[in-house]
Design a protein around this motif. Structure first.
Motif, PDB file in Angstrom:
ATOM      1  N   LYS A  80      -8.851   2.630  14.862  1.00 42.23           N
ATOM      2  CA  LYS A  80      -8.436   3.138  13.553  1.00 42.23           C
ATOM      3  C   LYS A  80      -8.854   4.599  13.372  1.00 42.23           C
ATOM      4  CE  LYS A  80     -10.434  -0.273  11.388  1.00 42.23           C
ATOM      5  NZ  LYS A  80     -11.017  -1.120  10.319  1.00 42.23           N
ATOM      6  N   GLU A  81     -10.067   4.926  13.765  1.00 40.98           N
ATOM      7  CA  GLU A  81     -10.552   6.310  13.634  1.00 40.98           C
ATOM      8  C   GLU A  81      -9.650   7.269  14.402  1.00 40.98           C
ATOM      9  OE1 GLU A  81     -14.635   8.945  14.407  1.00 40.98           O
ATOM     10  OE2 GLU A  81     -14.539   6.842  15.022  1.00 40.98           O
ATOM     11  N   TYR A  82      -9.237   6.871  15.585  1.00 35.36           N
ATOM     12  CA  TYR A  82      -8.348   7.721  16.388  1.00 35.36           C
ATOM     13  C   TYR A  82      -6.982   7.884  15.713  1.00 35.36           C
ATOM     14  CZ  TYR A  82      -5.521   9.350  20.317  1.00 35.36           C
ATOM     15  OH  TYR A  82      -4.670  10.077  21.123  1.00 35.36           O
ATOM     16  N   LEU A  83      -6.412   6.792  15.223  1.00 38.37           N
ATOM     17  CA  LEU A  83      -5.088   6.848  14.613  1.00 38.37           C
ATOM     18  C   LEU A  83      -5.092   7.655  13.318  1.00 38.37           C
ATOM     19  CD1 LEU A  83      -4.000   3.119  15.131  1.00 38.37           C
ATOM     20  CD2 LEU A  83      -3.219   5.108  16.429  1.00 38.37           C
ATOM     21  N   LEU A  84      -6.162   7.568  12.571  1.00 37.79           N
ATOM     22  CA  LEU A  84      -6.225   8.224  11.270  1.00 37.79           C
ATOM     23  C   LEU A  84      -6.417   9.738  11.360  1.00 37.79           C
ATOM     24  CD1 LEU A  84      -8.271   5.525   9.360  1.00 37.79           C
ATOM     25  CD2 LEU A  84      -5.920   6.243   8.853  1.00 37.79           C
ATOM     26  N   LYS A  85      -6.548  10.253  12.566  1.00 34.96           N
ATOM     27  CA  LYS A  85      -6.578  11.708  12.737  1.00 34.96           C
ATOM     28  C   LYS A  85      -5.204  12.331  12.536  1.00 34.96           C
ATOM     29  CE  LYS A  85     -10.486  11.661  15.963  1.00 34.96           C
ATOM     30  NZ  LYS A  85     -10.906  11.889  17.379  1.00 34.96           N
ATOM     31  N   ARG A 125       0.849  -1.188   0.000  1.00 31.35           N
ATOM     32  CA  ARG A 125       0.000   0.000   0.000  1.00 31.35           C
ATOM     33  C   ARG A 125       0.883   1.235   0.000  1.00 31.35           C
ATOM     34  NH1 ARG A 125      -5.173   0.167  -1.158  1.00 31.35           N
ATOM     35  NH2 ARG A 125      -5.643   1.733   0.410  1.00 31.35           N
ATOM     36  N   SER A 126       0.384   2.343  -0.567  1.00 29.63           N
ATOM     37  CA  SER A 126       1.172   3.570  -0.637  1.00 29.63           C
ATOM     38  C   SER A 126       1.101   4.378   0.653  1.00 29.63           C
ATOM     39  CB  SER A 126       0.695   4.441  -1.804  1.00 29.63           C
ATOM     40  OG  SER A 126      -0.658   4.815  -1.603  1.00 29.63           O
ATOM     41  N   ALA A 127       0.216   3.987   1.578  1.00 26.75           N
ATOM     42  CA  ALA A 127       0.104   4.717   2.851  1.00 26.75           C
ATOM     43  C   ALA A 127      -0.352   3.753   3.941  1.00 26.75           C
ATOM     44  CB  ALA A 127      -0.899   5.870   2.734  1.00 26.75           C
ATOM     45  N   PHE A 128       0.032   4.099   5.174  1.00 26.48           N
ATOM     46  CA  PHE A 128      -0.480   3.345   6.321  1.00 26.48           C
ATOM     47  C   PHE A 128      -1.852   3.914   6.643  1.00 26.48           C
ATOM     48  CE2 PHE A 128      -0.450   2.119  10.928  1.00 26.48           C
ATOM     49  CZ  PHE A 128      -0.492   0.752  10.704  1.00 26.48           C
ATOM     50  N   ASP A 129      -2.791   3.536   5.785  1.00 26.27           N
ATOM     51  CA  ASP A 129      -4.147   4.078   5.834  1.00 26.27           C
ATOM     52  C   ASP A 129      -5.078   3.087   6.521  1.00 26.27           C
ATOM     53  OD1 ASP A 129      -4.263   2.067   3.970  1.00 26.27           O
ATOM     54  OD2 ASP A 129      -4.634   3.384   2.261  1.00 26.27           O
ATOM     55  N   GLU A 130      -6.383   3.319   6.390  1.00 24.70           N
ATOM     56  CA  GLU A 130      -7.345   2.465   7.074  1.00 24.70           C
ATOM     57  C   GLU A 130      -7.222   1.009   6.651  1.00 24.70           C
ATOM     58  OE1 GLU A 130     -12.146   2.192   8.064  1.00 24.70           O
ATOM     59  OE2 GLU A 130     -11.385   3.696   6.648  1.00 24.70           O
ATOM     60  N   ARG A 131      -7.017   0.784   5.362  1.00 24.60           N
ATOM     61  CA  ARG A 131      -6.922  -0.602   4.899  1.00 24.60           C
ATOM     62  C   ARG A 131      -5.670  -1.283   5.451  1.00 24.60           C
ATOM     63  NH1 ARG A 131      -8.228  -2.130  -1.215  1.00 24.60           N
ATOM     64  NH2 ARG A 131     -10.261  -1.519  -0.382  1.00 24.60           N
ATOM     65  N   SER A 132      -4.556  -0.552   5.447  1.00 22.09           N
ATOM     66  CA  SER A 132      -3.327  -1.111   6.015  1.00 22.09           C
ATOM     67  C   SER A 132      -3.515  -1.461   7.486  1.00 22.09           C
ATOM     68  CB  SER A 132      -2.174  -0.117   5.869  1.00 22.09           C
ATOM     69  OG  SER A 132      -1.751   0.008   4.542  1.00 22.09           O
ATOM     70  N   MET A 133      -4.134  -0.541   8.219  1.00 20.69           N
ATOM     71  CA  MET A 133      -4.379  -0.813   9.633  1.00 20.69           C
ATOM     72  C   MET A 133      -5.277  -2.024   9.803  1.00 20.69           C
ATOM     73  SD  MET A 133      -4.945   3.022  11.188  1.00 20.69           S
ATOM     74  CE  MET A 133      -3.679   4.290  11.020  1.00 20.69           C
ATOM     75  N   ASP A 134      -6.290  -2.118   8.958  1.00 23.59           N
ATOM     76  CA  ASP A 134      -7.215  -3.234   9.069  1.00 23.59           C
ATOM     77  C   ASP A 134      -6.516  -4.559   8.808  1.00 23.59           C
ATOM     78  OD1 ASP A 134     -10.004  -3.920   9.597  1.00 23.59           O
ATOM     79  OD2 ASP A 134     -10.006  -4.691   7.554  1.00 23.59           O
ATOM     80  N   TRP A 135      -5.619  -4.586   7.815  1.00 29.81           N
ATOM     81  CA  TRP A 135      -4.853  -5.809   7.562  1.00 29.81           C
ATOM     82  C   TRP A 135      -4.070  -6.233   8.805  1.00 29.81           C
ATOM     83  CZ3 TRP A 135      -2.534  -4.049   2.223  1.00 29.81           C
ATOM     84  CH2 TRP A 135      -3.500  -4.238   1.235  1.00 29.81           C
ATOM     85  N   ASP A 136      -3.434  -5.268   9.461  1.00 30.51           N
ATOM     86  CA  ASP A 136      -2.649  -5.589  10.653  1.00 30.51           C
ATOM     87  C   ASP A 136      -3.531  -6.125  11.775  1.00 30.51           C
ATOM     88  OD1 ASP A 136      -0.410  -4.781   9.343  1.00 30.51           O
ATOM     89  OD2 ASP A 136      -0.067  -2.971  10.534  1.00 30.51           O
ATOM     90  N   LEU A 137      -4.688  -5.533  11.950  1.00 27.73           N
ATOM     91  CA  LEU A 137      -5.582  -5.955  13.019  1.00 27.73           C
ATOM     92  C   LEU A 137      -6.180  -7.339  12.723  1.00 27.73           C
ATOM     93  CD1 LEU A 137      -7.292  -2.512  13.644  1.00 27.73           C
ATOM     94  CD2 LEU A 137      -5.675  -3.663  15.166  1.00 27.73           C
ATOM     95  N   GLN A 138      -6.480  -7.600  11.464  1.00 28.83           N
ATOM     96  CA  GLN A 138      -6.970  -8.934  11.106  1.00 28.83           C
ATOM     97  C   GLN A 138      -5.872  -9.983  11.266  1.00 28.83           C
ATOM     98  OE1 GLN A 138     -10.256  -9.279  10.638  1.00 28.83           O
ATOM     99  NE2 GLN A 138     -10.269  -7.061  10.956  1.00 28.83           N
TER     100      GLN A 138
END
Length: 470
Positions: free
Chosen positions: A181-186, A141-154
């Motif tokens: 995720k919402e908190y981190l993505l701020k 992924r080009s950014a540690f975005d919501e999808r990246s975070m979700d992959w890590d959590l899964q």
């Protein structure tokens, strides 16, 4: 090897003198130390993940042009899945920590100062790399975005919680993941996030131990907190809590009070990602050294929770799951391993039938046919090595018999003690003679009794030929 030889000679103009395979780490890449005829040492890399290799090579070229301390690329042939890079030596930050602790017994002031230097480098690295790398090359992924975070959590959920048999309510857990995720993505995604900024990926060069950096091919845009979390909560580096706190505050400087809660939220997701890796590599792939990191990761989670360091966000089910980790029977088996009791199978057999397959899975086989044989005499034809008349016969030859049995005990004891230390569960020791009746039976009985009297192990004695005759 021929491919590396060709690429090395083409890139350096030197012939190869030696190629040595280096120990493999967590990835599937293979590393080789290649030495040329004038002593030039380089690292050859074999990776079948062409996309990852392209990312690493392009990042490296851009970073070196920007003056960052990353290895020089000497040659590449991605059609053959190989490239050659600068050899930064064998001393990683992790190995240096182990050496200092072995010598001094604690995390020294010198180590803390070294970490400050590395954090200074990280500050530069994050900003400079962000300005020069092509983020379209980022993998996956080009950014540690919501999808990246979700992959890590899964990853954490399925490869750690599931495999460690930790109970959880999936709906409630996913709800808490969304809150985290919402908190981190701020946080702004405005720097180059190294992604795996930990002690094994930092090499210390020369007597000055200058830090250089490797394995950033997973880098992408992100928030600056993540790499600090990776470094300071690197499980087996086991940095003391007060040192971690000082170093984090050093990095964030005048913004420390504002940034520390955010930092600890990134610490949490980083630890969960790492635990997913430990579960996948350890539970699933059965690589023991990854399991050894789990107690350190649990200690870090306990530190976060018991000191109330996480930000004030509503993640009650996740907190409950994290608090329950230590109670898992699977986790307890890692923290407090109970070594299985060694079971030694001692057998006698006849060479007329050869060694039965059921006892031929490993261990020691002793040939008793050089010993005096009571089977040559008619009065012993109906007796075995367990009977008093045969035992009396062997008493006449105690020097020969004890010399043989003593030698066997010396050899067997080495295996027994080593197997007990390593937690192995079984060992086979067998004695064979012509008929499997006298000498082999006598020796097996003597060995079995000695093992029972000497070690806290289970011993089974089996006289194969005699059982077949019944």
């Amino acid at each position: 090897m021929d491919l590396f030889n060709t690429l090395f000679e083409k890139s350096t103009g030197q012939k190869v003198v030696s190629v040595t395979l280096l120990p493999q780490s967590g990835s599937n890449r293979k590393y080789y130390r290649i030495v040329g005829e004038n002593g030039l040492s380089l690292i050859g890399v074999n990776s079948t993940n062409t996309t990852e290799s392209k990312t690493f090579l392009q990042f490296t070229h851009s970073m070196r042009d920007a003056g960052l301390k990353v290895p020089k690329i000497y040659g590449e042939d991605l059609e053959k899945d190989i490239y050659i890079q600068e050899d930064l030596g064998d001393m990683s930050l992790y190995q240096h920590i182990l050496d200092v602790r072995a010598k001094e017994g604690y995390f020294t002031r010198e180590l803390e100062e070294l970490y400050r230097t590395i954090l200074d480098d990280l500050n530069i690295f994050q900003k400079k790399a962000a300005g020069v790398v092509d983020f379209s090359l980022c993998y996956p992924r080009s950014a540690f975005d919501e999808r990246s975070m979700d992959w890590d959590l899964q990853y954490f959920k399925y490869y750690f919680l599931r495999l460690a048999k930790i109970p959880f309510n999936e709906e409630l857990l996913e709800k808490d993941f969304d809150v985290l995720k919402e908190y981190l993505l701020k946080q702004p995604l405005d720097i180059f996030l190294y992604r795996d900024f930990q002690s094994r990926n930092i090499m210390l060069r020369g007597e000055t131990k200058e830090p250089w950096y490797i394995d950033y091919q997973g880098g992408r845009r992100g928030a600056r907190h993540y790499d600090v979390a990776s470094l300071l909560f690197d499980a087996k580096a086991d940095i003391p809590a007060d040192v971690r706190d000082r170093l984090a505050r050093y990095f964030f400087a005048e913004e420390a009070e504002q940034q520390m809660p955010v930092f600890y939220a990134f610490v949490l997701i980083r630890i969960m990602q790492a635990m997913g890796a430990y579960g996948y590599r350890g539970f699933f792939e059965r690589k023991e050294h990854f399991l050894q990191s789990i107690p350190y990761a649990l200690g870090n989670i306990k530190y976060l929770l018991s000191n109330d360091l996480l930000p004030d966000i509503e993640i009650p089910h996740l907190r409950g799951v994290l608090e329950a980790l230590e109670n898992s029977a699977v986790i307890q088996g890692i923290i407090n391993p109970k070594k299985a009791k060694l079971h030694v199978y001692v057998a006698s057999f006849s060479y007329k039938r050869m060694i039965p397959h059921e006892f031929n899975g490993g261990g020691h086989t002793f040939d008793c046919r050089a010993l005096p044989n009571p089977g040559r005499y008619a009065e012993y034809k109906q007796s075995t090595g367990k009977d008093s008349d045969v035992i009396a016969f062997f008493d006449k030859y105690q020097d020969e018999m004890q010399k043989f049995i003593s030698a066997a005990k010396t050899i067997v004891s080495m295996s027994v003690e080593n197997y007990m230390e390593r937690g192995f569960e079984s060992l086979m020791v067998s004695f064979g003679c012509t008929g499997g009746q006298h000498r082999s039976v006598y020796c097996a009985e003597a060995m079995g009794k000695w093992l029972k009297d000497t070690y806290d192990i289970d011993v089974t004695i089996k006289h194969i030929e005699q059982e077949l005759k019944k």
